[in-house]
Design an enzyme around this catalytic site. Structure first.
Site, PDB file in Angstrom:
ATOM      1  N   ARG A  51      23.906  14.917  17.229  1.00 27.69           N
ATOM      2  CA  ARG A  51      24.067  16.084  16.367  1.00 27.69           C
ATOM      3  C   ARG A  51      23.329  17.272  16.973  1.00 27.69           C
ATOM      4  O   ARG A  51      22.289  17.104  17.606  1.00 27.69           O
ATOM      5  CB  ARG A  51      23.518  15.806  14.968  1.00 27.69           C
ATOM      6  CG  ARG A  51      24.144  14.595  14.276  1.00 27.69           C
ATOM      7  CD  ARG A  51      23.460  14.297  12.957  1.00 27.69           C
ATOM      8  NE  ARG A  51      24.069  13.162  12.272  1.00 27.69           N
ATOM      9  CZ  ARG A  51      23.714  11.905  12.465  1.00 27.69           C
ATOM     10  NH1 ARG A  51      22.747  11.615  13.332  1.00 27.69           N
ATOM     11  NH2 ARG A  51      24.313  10.926  11.820  1.00 27.69           N
ATOM     12  N   HIS A  94      32.740  17.705  16.507  1.00 28.10           N
ATOM     13  CA  HIS A  94      33.521  17.916  15.298  1.00 28.10           C
ATOM     14  C   HIS A  94      32.605  17.973  14.084  1.00 28.10           C
ATOM     15  O   HIS A  94      31.467  17.513  14.125  1.00 28.10           O
ATOM     16  CB  HIS A  94      34.558  16.791  15.120  1.00 28.10           C
ATOM     17  CG  HIS A  94      33.942  15.425  15.026  1.00 28.10           C
ATOM     18  ND1 HIS A  94      33.516  14.737  16.141  1.00 28.10           N
ATOM     19  CD2 HIS A  94      33.697  14.615  13.962  1.00 28.10           C
ATOM     20  CE1 HIS A  94      33.031  13.561  15.775  1.00 28.10           C
ATOM     21  NE2 HIS A  94      33.127  13.469  14.445  1.00 28.10           N
TER      22      HIS A  94
END
Length: 276
Positions: A122, A103
């Site tokens: 990430r 997300h």
């Protein structure tokens, strides 16, 4: 959220296709990717010029890719809106997202409550370290719509945002909005909770916060101003008296399901408890 067909089934054709697409986006060589991204951005820029000349808007996803590229030029993360749900939220809306779901927050302010995590991974749209291999192996690769939570109105001042307890026993959030010149007692729970103020007078004399329970009694030193926070111990009731300005706070604690809704009544209680 729940998959709409077999898109969430591990090993299905759809699951494998999505996994392969993510793998390719994560692994394509930097020089090849830079060339492809530059070509895509150039094409979308031309489309935006044409749309502007015709007094039309560019489709949202195309415009989003251009905006992300302006912030993170050449980052492969600008392609992920093609695979992820793009969610437009209105004030007061909420949704639950399980662990290991990719997300990114694009624009605006959002209040996030997260269970204890041992890692944040990430892969794009960030100057921080990108761990592509870990990300690839941790994702679920199921496709589904976003299911917004139905808020539960407990009384005139409190709304509860509760994820399905079978999926998330760790937390739920209460939104408490108290008008000016009003006295209100927050729900008394058998667990500790953390409160953050998003609106308040900023003055301890204009907004009085009293606590009582478990042998404790007094006035808290917390200042009800934007960004301020306070801890509420288990079994303690916090009573708020506002004067010239109202107060809005959000309170996070474990998911209580249908238990733990005891309260200390107030003269201003207008409604009884309203269930789901």
């Amino acid at each position: 959220c729940n998959a709409n067909s077999d898109y969430g089934v591990r090993g299905s054709a759809e699951w494998g296709a999505l996994r392969d697409m993510v793998k390719h986006l994560l692994d394509f060589p930097a020089d090849e990717g830079a060339e492809l991204l530059a070509s895509l951005v150039a094409r979308l820029e031309k489309e935006r010029q044409v749309a502007t000349a015709r007094e039309r808007d560019l489709p949202y996803i195309k415009d989003l890719i251009l905006r992300l590229n302006a912030q993170y030029p050449g980052d492969r993360g600008i392609l992920f809106p093609l695979l992820l749900n793009t969610v437009h939220m209105r004030p007061g809306q909420s949704f639950y997202m399980g662990a290991n779901e990719p997300h990114a927050y694009i624009y605006g302010d959002i209040l996030e409550c997260m269970a204890l995590s041992d890692n944040v991974v990430r892969v794009g749209l960030t100057p921080k370290f990108k761990d592509k291999e870990t990300m690839f192996h941790m994702l679920h690769y199921h496709s589904c719509n976003v299911n917004f939570l139905k808020d539960i109105r407990v009384d005139p001042c409190t709304y509860v945002y509760r994820p399905p307890i079978a999926s998330c026993a760790e937390f739920e959030i209460e939104r408490v909005v108290i008008p000016r010149e009003y006295t209100y007692s927050l729900l008394c729970h058998s667990c500790g909770s953390i409160c953050i103020f998003l609106e308040g007078s900023g003055s301890a004399s204009d907004t009085i916060l009293r606590y009582e329970g478990n042998g404790l009694r007094g006035e808290t030193e917390a200042v009800p101003a934007y960004g301020a926070s306070t801890f509420m111990a288990a079994g303690v009731t916090l009573t708020v008296t506002t004067k010239s300005m109202g107060l809005e706070l959000y309170r996070a604690h474990v998911n209580l399901g249908d238990v733990g809704r005891s309260r200390v009544s107030s003269a201003n209680d207008l409604l009884g408890l309203v269930g789901e």
